[in-house]
Design a protein around this motif. Sequence first.
Motif, PDB file in Angstrom:
ATOM      1  N   PRO A  32       0.777  -1.397   0.196  1.00 23.00           N
ATOM      2  CA  PRO A  32      -0.304   0.019   0.410  1.00 23.00           C
ATOM      3  C   PRO A  32       1.060   1.607   0.128  1.00 23.00           C
ATOM      4  O   PRO A  32       1.828   1.300   0.345  1.00 23.00           O
ATOM      5  CB  PRO A  32      -0.699  -0.269   1.608  1.00 23.00           C
ATOM      6  N   PRO A  33       0.491   2.775  -0.710  1.00 20.46           N
ATOM      7  CA  PRO A  33       0.877   3.564  -0.295  1.00 20.46           C
ATOM      8  C   PRO A  33       1.415   4.088   0.880  1.00 20.46           C
ATOM      9  O   PRO A  33       0.638   3.356   2.407  1.00 20.46           O
ATOM     10  CB  PRO A  33       0.323   4.695  -1.088  1.00 20.46           C
ATOM     11  N   SER A  34       2.527   4.682   0.977  1.00 23.34           N
ATOM     12  CA  SER A  34       3.143   4.800   2.074  1.00 23.34           C
ATOM     13  C   SER A  34       1.857   5.816   3.127  1.00 23.34           C
ATOM     14  O   SER A  34       1.262   6.523   4.362  1.00 23.34           O
ATOM     15  CB  SER A  34       4.343   5.891   2.051  1.00 23.34           C
ATOM     16  N   VAL A  35       1.667   6.811   1.983  1.00 23.48           N
ATOM     17  CA  VAL A  35       0.534   7.991   2.618  1.00 23.48           C
ATOM     18  C   VAL A  35      -0.917   7.198   1.731  1.00 23.48           C
ATOM     19  O   VAL A  35      -1.102   7.282   0.534  1.00 23.48           O
ATOM     20  CB  VAL A  35       0.597   9.486   2.344  1.00 23.48           C
ATOM     21  N   PRO A  36      -2.214   7.345   2.244  1.00 24.37           N
ATOM     22  CA  PRO A  36      -3.348   6.816   1.914  1.00 24.37           C
ATOM     23  C   PRO A  36      -3.695   7.932   0.936  1.00 24.37           C
ATOM     24  O   PRO A  36      -3.407   8.600   1.390  1.00 24.37           O
ATOM     25  CB  PRO A  36      -4.250   6.881   3.259  1.00 24.37           C
ATOM     26  N   LEU A  37      -3.830   7.378  -0.216  1.00 20.11           N
ATOM     27  CA  LEU A  37      -4.051   7.772  -1.728  1.00 20.11           C
ATOM     28  C   LEU A  37      -5.806   8.617  -1.336  1.00 20.11           C
ATOM     29  O   LEU A  37      -6.561   7.077  -1.056  1.00 20.11           O
ATOM     30  CB  LEU A  37      -4.325   6.957  -3.164  1.00 20.11           C
ATOM     31  N   GLU A  38      -5.978   9.922  -2.133  1.00 23.06           N
ATOM     32  CA  GLU A  38      -7.282  10.365  -1.550  1.00 23.06           C
ATOM     33  C   GLU A  38      -8.239  10.289  -3.454  1.00 23.06           C
ATOM     34  O   GLU A  38      -7.677  10.579  -4.125  1.00 23.06           O
ATOM     35  CB  GLU A  38      -7.765  11.434  -1.317  1.00 23.06           C
ATOM     36  N   PRO A  39      -8.974   9.922  -3.354  1.00 19.69           N
ATOM     37  CA  PRO A  39      -9.700  10.200  -3.989  1.00 19.69           C
ATOM     38  C   PRO A  39      -9.798  11.055  -4.758  1.00 19.69           C
ATOM     39  O   PRO A  39     -10.110  12.638  -4.394  1.00 19.69           O
ATOM     40  CB  PRO A  39     -11.390   9.625  -4.887  1.00 19.69           C
TER      41      PRO A  39
END
Length: 207
Positions: A32-39
């Motif tokens: 997973p990305p280190s920082v959550p991806l936002e739409p």
Amino acid sequence: MAGSSDARSARDALRLPQRFDPWLARLESVGPPSVPLEPMPAVDARAALRRLAVRDSDIEDVVSSRPTPESDRALWWLLERCRAQLVSDMGGFEQLPPWPRLPEALGLRGRLFYVHVFLATLPAVRRWHAARGIPDDVSWETLADLGNQMDIHRWMYGQVGLETHDWVTLHFRGRIYRLGRLQFERSRIRPGPGHPPLSWYHAAEVD
């Protein structure tokens, strides 16, 4: 689809054939990305798509097919990891393993999936260009090949989509730049043991 959090869950939710398993395994290894991806908000997506030369008649199809963590967890899982592949190899010379064409049964969600990957990668590649002094107009003209490739898809198949997604990964990884009518691809020559690799550029004319 809510709750899909690994390769097997994504495969089952999207009913992907067994031939997709190697690709899914590679994506799972990305993590997973280190920082959550936002739409990306719809208004921002529309503005970005216009800058990427996507025709107005296709923009609403792209916006309406956006996956989100809530509405389409399986596709979102794929999107996060495809984007992470591009970002982790930004500026790299090696060819990425091919991304498969998603099944026709997914409809717009499948035909436009990689467009959403590139939209999600857009801020990262723009920052990468800026950090290396790539002029703003060269950056946008390079990335706008996405719209050109979508036009080619419509001309060939009579519907919105993107089949040349592997080609477009080069633009969104910093390997290709458009200067006028030419696209220059950064490559590397390995002359042999004891000699350092040499970087070079291959140019191709585009209409």
